[in-house]
Design an enzyme around this catalytic site. Structure first.
Site, mmCIF file in Angstrom:
data_model
loop_
_atom_site.group_PDB
_atom_site.id
_atom_site.type_symbol
_atom_site.label_atom_id
_atom_site.label_comp_id
_atom_site.label_asym_id
_atom_site.label_seq_id
_atom_site.Cartn_x
_atom_site.Cartn_y
_atom_site.Cartn_z
ATOM 1 N N GLU A 1 -42.317 -35.949 -88.276
ATOM 2 C CA GLU A 1 -42.794 -35.428 -89.475
ATOM 3 C C GLU A 1 -42.037 -35.861 -90.835
ATOM 4 O OE1 GLU A 1 -42.970 -31.377 -89.937
ATOM 5 O OE2 GLU A 1 -45.001 -31.284 -90.582
ATOM 6 N N LYS B 1 -40.714 -11.942 -94.709
ATOM 7 C CA LYS B 1 -39.453 -12.989 -95.312
ATOM 8 C C LYS B 1 -40.076 -14.139 -95.776
ATOM 9 C CE LYS B 1 -36.697 -15.635 -93.821
ATOM 10 N NZ LYS B 1 -36.475 -16.384 -95.406
ATOM 11 N N GLU C 1 -47.238 -21.337 -86.271
ATOM 12 C CA GLU C 1 -47.939 -22.490 -87.124
ATOM 13 C C GLU C 1 -46.919 -23.424 -87.439
ATOM 14 O OE1 GLU C 1 -51.206 -22.875 -87.167
ATOM 15 O OE2 GLU C 1 -51.961 -20.737 -87.198
ATOM 16 N N CYS D 1 -48.092 -29.391 -93.730
ATOM 17 C CA CYS D 1 -48.255 -29.452 -92.457
ATOM 18 C C CYS D 1 -49.485 -30.334 -92.165
ATOM 19 C CB CYS D 1 -48.261 -28.232 -91.836
ATOM 20 S SG CYS D 1 -49.481 -26.946 -92.363
HETATM 21 P P1 NAD Z 1 -38.321 -23.826 -91.872
HETATM 22 O O1 NAD Z 1 -38.610 -23.450 -90.444
HETATM 23 O O2 NAD Z 1 -36.836 -24.098 -92.130
HETATM 24 O O3 NAD Z 1 -38.232 -22.161 -92.414
HETATM 25 C C1 NAD Z 1 -39.402 -21.493 -92.479
HETATM 26 C C2 NAD Z 1 -38.980 -20.104 -92.552
HETATM 27 O O4 NAD Z 1 -38.263 -19.617 -91.528
HETATM 28 C C3 NAD Z 1 -38.345 -19.879 -93.786
HETATM 29 O O5 NAD Z 1 -38.701 -18.281 -94.229
HETATM 30 C C4 NAD Z 1 -36.892 -19.615 -93.225
HETATM 31 O O6 NAD Z 1 -35.872 -18.796 -93.904
HETATM 32 C C5 NAD Z 1 -37.030 -19.005 -91.842
HETATM 33 N N1 NAD Z 1 -36.129 -19.310 -90.789
HETATM 34 C C6 NAD Z 1 -35.166 -20.328 -90.640
HETATM 35 N N2 NAD Z 1 -34.331 -20.272 -89.526
HETATM 36 C C7 NAD Z 1 -34.681 -19.079 -89.064
HETATM 37 C C8 NAD Z 1 -34.399 -18.508 -87.777
HETATM 38 N N3 NAD Z 1 -33.178 -19.155 -87.113
HETATM 39 N N4 NAD Z 1 -34.894 -17.320 -87.435
HETATM 40 C C9 NAD Z 1 -36.054 -16.913 -88.093
HETATM 41 N N5 NAD Z 1 -36.292 -17.477 -89.394
HETATM 42 C C10 NAD Z 1 -35.877 -18.455 -89.702
HETATM 43 O O7 NAD Z 1 -39.346 -24.635 -92.498
HETATM 44 P P2 NAD Z 1 -39.605 -24.848 -94.156
HETATM 45 O O8 NAD Z 1 -38.792 -26.012 -94.032
HETATM 46 O O9 NAD Z 1 -39.593 -23.713 -94.767
HETATM 47 O O10 NAD Z 1 -41.077 -25.461 -93.982
HETATM 48 C C11 NAD Z 1 -41.317 -26.831 -93.606
HETATM 49 C C12 NAD Z 1 -41.720 -26.896 -92.349
HETATM 50 O O11 NAD Z 1 -42.992 -26.067 -92.081
HETATM 51 C C13 NAD Z 1 -42.599 -28.287 -91.824
HETATM 52 O O12 NAD Z 1 -42.189 -28.622 -90.547
HETATM 53 C C14 NAD Z 1 -43.770 -27.870 -91.815
HETATM 54 O O13 NAD Z 1 -44.893 -28.672 -91.047
HETATM 55 C C15 NAD Z 1 -44.099 -26.429 -91.434
HETATM 56 N N6 NAD Z 1 -45.180 -25.774 -91.825
HETATM 57 C C16 NAD Z 1 -46.258 -25.580 -90.992
HETATM 58 C C17 NAD Z 1 -47.657 -25.208 -91.175
HETATM 59 C C18 NAD Z 1 -48.669 -24.807 -90.251
HETATM 60 O O14 NAD Z 1 -49.611 -24.137 -90.690
HETATM 61 N N7 NAD Z 1 -48.565 -25.265 -89.411
HETATM 62 C C19 NAD Z 1 -47.823 -24.833 -92.755
HETATM 63 C C20 NAD Z 1 -46.517 -25.077 -93.621
HETATM 64 C C21 NAD Z 1 -45.626 -25.497 -93.335
#
Ligand code: NAD
Length: 456
Positions: free
Chosen positions: A357, A155, A230, A264
């Protein structure tokens, strides 16, 4: 009636493509397809599974430019970066294509016979990914999961689903059996949540925010799902006065403004030894002002827009007047979710920009006094994903790298990620590791088998 998702181009704010937005019923159907495909996929002989994954590599290579253009337009990232990211996605598949044929059991001396371990695939794995490195992060998960014999339901983030959808068709064309790779495009709250709760999903591999990670870990507990997370970061770039300060300053913008700071691993806290702050800032200013912000499709562009208006507003809220703007780059006029590269200094240590962040092109300068102070400040965060140490004293560099509570450190460099080395977080940056030689372990269970050689 099919619900339609409008996928935008952040550099122009224009509609890029419409794709069907699915709901919980379609997630259930995708899990059922993955479940049906699992016995066949797991039974594919290791050499044949490796061969099929290599065909995926070839299919991706053939579509490299197409995928890079799609990613550049949909995620607003410079085309040069997008080409590099698709290259990394391809390298990830190439690396893990060898995994089915690598030996990975142990024999253990026991009384009465022989005991040995085998690694079994988990079954159907749910992959939930963010919008910042859409296809690369999806491939970090898909490649080891598939190599280990699992089938997957991916997803992607709703803002950037296009390369994942194209990947699914490439995988089919390459010869992966129907149902082995499934992509569902829908909201996290419904579709993501359903994957987390679904009784036929054995594991969730998630990359995204720490807040959603908490909800995923809690949701997965009900069915004792395996989870790897992650999550976010607030990494430190620690520059000692005995470093090549000019080199550190010239490298610093790349460490925090690449991908418009939506990374990230962004080293958004630049810790500089107090006696070197003026020299560092003088070099940093020129480097920040030189960043070419603009059209992602222009080969000379170094920084694109942010992903959305909401993300731009969120980033802007950190520049609130309580901290001084020391350096600000420029952005194009006209439409697009632009935000200039920005350096805050001086800034109070309890300011949100120092603590939270930001996920945008905003860095803070924090002075420190000596090694112990640098370590204390760098570790004063809930996160622990990456970080850098700049010094000409090799032993000090290693001491500090060992003392920092973070999963990925670089000395005299800002690089964090390689396909061949493990990547992941300490503390609230998550748990589990992706990439590197052990990544397939996270998509398998260890089974111990005892063979009685002595008779009963
Ligand atoms: P997000 O957590 O809002 O969304 C990530 C994914 O989770 C999306 O596909 C979203 O639709 C899904 N999601 C949202 N709510 C959910 C729920 N309740 N249950 C299941 N899935 C759900 O993050 P984002 O805004 O897309 O990305 C930014 C964040 O990702 C930042 O905090 C960043 O640091 C982190 N990030 C971490 C890494 C790493 O490897 N550590 C890499 C890239 C991004």
């Amino acid at each position: 009636m099919t619900d339609v998702l409008e996928v935008l181009e952040p550099a122009t704010e224009r509609l890029l493509q419409e794709v069907p937005r699915v709901g919980v019923a379609e997630v259930d159907a995708a899990v059922a397809r993955a479940k049906a495909a699992y016995p066949g996929w797991r039974a594919v002989a290791p050499a044949d599974r490796a061969r099929l994954l290599r065909r995926v590599v070839e299919a991706m290579e053939g579509a490299w430019e197409e995928l890079a253009l799609l990613e550049a337009r949909n995620a607003g990232k410079p085309i040069a970066s997008a080409r590099g990211e698709i290259g990394m996605a391809i390298e990830t598949f190439r690396y893990f294509a060898g995994a089915p044929e690598r030996p990975f059991g142990e024999t253990i001396p026991v009384a009465g016979g022989m005991a040995f371990t085998v690694r079994e695939p988990l079954g159907v794995v749910g992959l939930i990914t963010p919008w910042n490195f859409p296809l690369a992060i999806a491939c970090w998960k898909m490649a080891p999961a598939l190599a280990a014999g699992n089938t997957v339901v991916l997803k992607p983030a709703e803002l950037t689903p296009l390369t994942a959808l194209r990947f699914a068709s490439l995988a089919l064309e390459a010869g992966l059996p129907e149902g082995v790779v499934n992509v569902v495009v829908g909201p996290g709250r419904t579709c993501g949540q359903r994957l987390v709760e679904h009784p036929d999903v054995a594991k969730i591999a998630f990359t995204g925010s720490t807040a959603v990670g908490v909800s995923i870990a809690a949701g997965a507990a009900a069915t004792i799902k395996r989870v790897t997370l992650e999550l976010g970061g607030k990494s430190a770039n620690v520059v000692f006065a005995d470093a090549d300060v000019e080199a550190a300053a010239r490298a610093a913008p790349g460490a925090v403004f690449d991908n418009a700071g939506q990374d990230c691993c962004a080293r958004s806290r630049i810790l500089v030894e107090r006696s070197a702050v003026d020299e560092f800032l003088s070099h940093l200013e020129g480097a920040v002002r030189a960043i070419r912000v603009g059209d992602p499709l222009d080969a000379a562009t170094e920084m694109g827009p942010l992903i959305s208006a909401a993300q731009r507003d969120s980033v802007a809220s950190f520049v609130d007047g309580d901290a001084e703007v020391a350096i600000r780059g420029s952005v194009p006029d006209g439409p697009g979710f632009w935000f200039p590269p920005t350096v805050l200094w001086p800034v109070p240590l309890d300011h949100r920009a120092v603590v939270d962040e930001i996920f945008g092109p905003v860095a803070v300068i924090v002075p420190f006094d000596g090694e112990a102070d640098a370590i204390r400040i760098a570790n004063d965060t809930i996160y622990g994903l990456s970080g850098s140490v700049w010094t000409r004293d090799g032993a000090k560099g290693l001491r500090v790298a060992r003392a920092l509570e973070s999963g990925n450190l670089s000395i005299n460099s800002n690089s964090s990620v390689r396909v061949t080395t493990p990547f992941g977080g300490f503390k609230q940056s998550g748990y589990g590791r992706e990439l590197g030689p052990h990544a397939t372990d996270a998509y398998t269970e260890v089974k111990t088998i005892f063979y009685n050689t002595e008779g009963n």
